[in-house]
Scaffold this motif. Sequence first.
Motif, PDB file in Angstrom:
ATOM      1  N   TRP A   1       0.836  -1.208   0.000  1.00  0.00           N
ATOM      2  CA  TRP A   1       0.000   0.000   0.000  1.00  0.00           C
ATOM      3  C   TRP A   1       0.869   1.256   0.000  1.00  0.00           C
ATOM      4  N   ASN A   2       1.854   1.295   0.882  1.00  0.00           N
ATOM      5  CA  ASN A   2       2.717   2.472   0.962  1.00  0.00           C
ATOM      6  C   ASN A   2       3.532   2.675  -0.315  1.00  0.00           C
ATOM      7  N   LYS A   3       3.990   1.572  -0.908  1.00  0.00           N
ATOM      8  CA  LYS A   3       4.741   1.674  -2.160  1.00  0.00           C
ATOM      9  C   LYS A   3       3.853   2.234  -3.277  1.00  0.00           C
ATOM     10  N   MET A   4       2.602   1.790  -3.329  1.00  0.00           N
ATOM     11  CA  MET A   4       1.706   2.275  -4.388  1.00  0.00           C
ATOM     12  C   MET A   4       1.282   3.717  -4.147  1.00  0.00           C
ATOM     13  N   LEU A   5       1.148   4.108  -2.890  1.00  0.00           N
ATOM     14  CA  LEU A   5       0.873   5.519  -2.600  1.00  0.00           C
ATOM     15  C   LEU A   5       2.010   6.394  -3.131  1.00  0.00           C
ATOM     16  N   ALA A   6       3.234   5.895  -3.002  1.00  0.00           N
ATOM     17  CA  ALA A   6       4.386   6.654  -3.483  1.00  0.00           C
ATOM     18  C   ALA A   6       4.466   6.673  -5.013  1.00  0.00           C
ATOM     19  N   ARG A   7       3.971   5.618  -5.663  1.00  0.00           N
ATOM     20  CA  ARG A   7       4.024   5.533  -7.125  1.00  0.00           C
ATOM     21  C   ARG A   7       2.954   6.403  -7.797  1.00  0.00           C
ATOM     22  N   ALA A   8       1.837   6.634  -7.111  1.00  0.00           N
ATOM     23  CA  ALA A   8       0.698   7.353  -7.701  1.00  0.00           C
ATOM     24  C   ALA A   8       0.918   8.859  -7.618  1.00  0.00           C
ATOM     25  N   ARG A   9       1.683   9.380  -8.590  1.00  0.00           N
ATOM     26  CA  ARG A   9       2.013  10.798  -8.545  1.00  0.00           C
ATOM     27  C   ARG A   9       2.017  11.473  -9.919  1.00  0.00           C
ATOM     28  N   GLN A  10       1.576  10.777 -10.962  1.00  0.00           N
ATOM     29  CA  GLN A  10       1.471  11.437 -12.263  1.00  0.00           C
ATOM     30  C   GLN A  10       0.371  12.491 -12.223  1.00  0.00           C
ATOM     31  N   LYS A  11       0.658  13.668 -12.716  1.00  0.00           N
ATOM     32  CA  LYS A  11      -0.329  14.745 -12.701  1.00  0.00           C
ATOM     33  C   LYS A  11      -1.389  14.514 -13.767  1.00  0.00           C
ATOM     34  N   LYS A  12      -2.636  14.749 -13.377  1.00  0.00           N
ATOM     35  CA  LYS A  12      -3.747  14.637 -14.318  1.00  0.00           C
ATOM     36  C   LYS A  12      -4.038  16.013 -14.925  1.00  0.00           C
ATOM     37  N   PRO A  13      -4.424  16.054 -16.187  1.00  0.00           N
ATOM     38  CA  PRO A  13      -4.629  17.353 -16.838  1.00  0.00           C
ATOM     39  C   PRO A  13      -5.735  18.189 -16.214  1.00  0.00           C
ATOM     40  N   ASP A  14      -6.714  17.535 -15.551  1.00  0.00           N
ATOM     41  CA  ASP A  14      -7.806  18.298 -14.940  1.00  0.00           C
ATOM     42  C   ASP A  14      -7.546  18.600 -13.462  1.00  0.00           C
ATOM     43  N   GLY A  15      -6.378  18.216 -12.972  1.00  0.00           N
ATOM     44  CA  GLY A  15      -6.028  18.503 -11.582  1.00  0.00           C
ATOM     45  C   GLY A  15      -6.629  17.561 -10.554  1.00  0.00           C
ATOM     46  N   SER A  16      -7.280  16.506 -10.998  1.00  0.00           N
ATOM     47  CA  SER A  16      -7.877  15.552 -10.057  1.00  0.00           C
ATOM     48  C   SER A  16      -6.798  14.861  -9.235  1.00  0.00           C
ATOM     49  N   VAL A  17      -7.191  14.391  -8.049  1.00  0.00           N
ATOM     50  CA  VAL A  17      -6.227  13.720  -7.176  1.00  0.00           C
ATOM     51  C   VAL A  17      -5.900  12.330  -7.708  1.00  0.00           C
ATOM     52  N   ASN A  18      -4.719  11.852  -7.379  1.00  0.00           N
ATOM     53  CA  ASN A  18      -4.345  10.475  -7.682  1.00  0.00           C
ATOM     54  C   ASN A  18      -5.044   9.552  -6.687  1.00  0.00           C
ATOM     55  N   THR A  19      -5.420   8.380  -7.144  1.00  0.00           N
ATOM     56  CA  THR A  19      -6.134   7.450  -6.271  1.00  0.00           C
ATOM     57  C   THR A  19      -5.436   6.095  -6.226  1.00  0.00           C
ATOM     58  N   VAL A  20      -5.504   5.468  -5.065  1.00  0.00           N
ATOM     59  CA  VAL A  20      -5.074   4.080  -4.901  1.00  0.00           C
ATOM     60  C   VAL A  20      -6.196   3.370  -4.168  1.00  0.00           C
ATOM     61  N   GLY A  21      -6.751   2.357  -4.813  1.00  0.00           N
ATOM     62  CA  GLY A  21      -7.844   1.599  -4.218  1.00  0.00           C
ATOM     63  C   GLY A  21      -7.463   0.142  -4.056  1.00  0.00           C
ATOM     64  N   CYS A  22      -8.324  -0.623  -3.400  1.00  0.00           N
ATOM     65  CA  CYS A  22      -8.057  -2.045  -3.240  1.00  0.00           C
ATOM     66  C   CYS A  22      -9.366  -2.809  -3.142  1.00  0.00           C
ATOM     67  N   VAL A  23      -9.288  -4.088  -3.493  1.00  0.00           N
ATOM     68  CA  VAL A  23     -10.436  -4.980  -3.372  1.00  0.00           C
ATOM     69  C   VAL A  23      -9.947  -6.280  -2.741  1.00  0.00           C
ATOM     70  N   SER A  24     -10.823  -6.949  -1.996  1.00  0.00           N
ATOM     71  CA  SER A  24     -10.417  -8.210  -1.379  1.00  0.00           C
ATOM     72  C   SER A  24     -11.625  -8.927  -0.787  1.00  0.00           C
ATOM     73  N   THR A  25     -11.483 -10.227  -0.641  1.00  0.00           N
ATOM     74  CA  THR A  25     -12.433 -10.964   0.176  1.00  0.00           C
ATOM     75  C   THR A  25     -12.090 -10.689   1.636  1.00  0.00           C
ATOM     76  N   PRO A  26     -13.069 -10.745   2.528  1.00  0.00           N
ATOM     77  CA  PRO A  26     -12.759 -10.531   3.951  1.00  0.00           C
ATOM     78  C   PRO A  26     -11.944 -11.699   4.491  1.00  0.00           C
ATOM     79  N   GLU A  27     -10.798 -11.395   5.073  1.00  0.00           N
ATOM     80  CA  GLU A  27      -9.909 -12.439   5.616  1.00  0.00           C
ATOM     81  C   GLU A  27      -9.729 -12.249   7.120  1.00  0.00           C
ATOM     82  N   GLY A  28     -10.825 -11.988   7.813  1.00  0.00           N
ATOM     83  CA  GLY A  28     -10.734 -11.751   9.247  1.00  0.00           C
ATOM     84  C   GLY A  28     -10.342 -10.309   9.522  1.00  0.00           C
ATOM     85  N   PHE A  29      -9.920 -10.070  10.733  1.00  0.00           N
ATOM     86  CA  PHE A  29      -9.583  -8.695  11.136  1.00  0.00           C
ATOM     87  C   PHE A  29      -8.120  -8.413  10.806  1.00  0.00           C
ATOM     88  N   LYS A  30      -7.875  -8.259   9.508  1.00  0.00           N
ATOM     89  CA  LYS A  30      -6.496  -8.073   9.041  1.00  0.00           C
ATOM     90  C   LYS A  30      -6.295  -6.640   8.551  1.00  0.00           C
TER      91      LYS A  30
END
Length: 201
Positions: free
Chosen positions: A134-163
Amino acid sequence: MPISLFLTEPQEQFVFSEARHPAMCAGYGAGKSQAGVIRVLLLAIKYPGLNFAFVEPTFDLVRLIAWPRFEEVLDSWGIAYSLNKSEAILTMQNGSRIVFRSADNPSRLVGFEVSDAVIDEVDILSVKDANDTWNKMLARARQKKPDGSVNTVGCVSTPEGFKWMYETFEKNKRPGYELIRAPTASNPYLPDGYLDTLKAT
């Protein structure tokens, strides 16, 4: 050319979320990986020429899950693309590039920049590897968008307990973090009897 989307309500929430860090916690067969694929592709269409990342827990899952899903969706939309499997990069006709990476060694998630990213099955990872990825991808998401929108990092997963997902999106939730829940029953496109089989086991 118009694009047809057949999304469940939770999938639609994730795909079009305006949160900086959306997460979809979903039961088996709820369509979480497909939602991740569609989110990345729609962003890649919206921002031609930028880079995007799709991360799987292992490179086997990149080959077995990610590549076929991206190709299937692009083919159904009639969008031309080329997939360089040796470099693990898919290039779309508008110049956008999807960079595929695995999270089994988070220290290798370096040396590239993207506009947006999605991490698939993040809770399969150990809490340490999920946090590092997660931290590595937050650091990678830095290309500027032409409309000034923020960079996003999302995730998907099955629930694996309280992890990691629970700790990050529920227990220690911060501004900009959005958790979307999707039970298996939210997907009306599952084969007959699938839900009953899951319940029985």
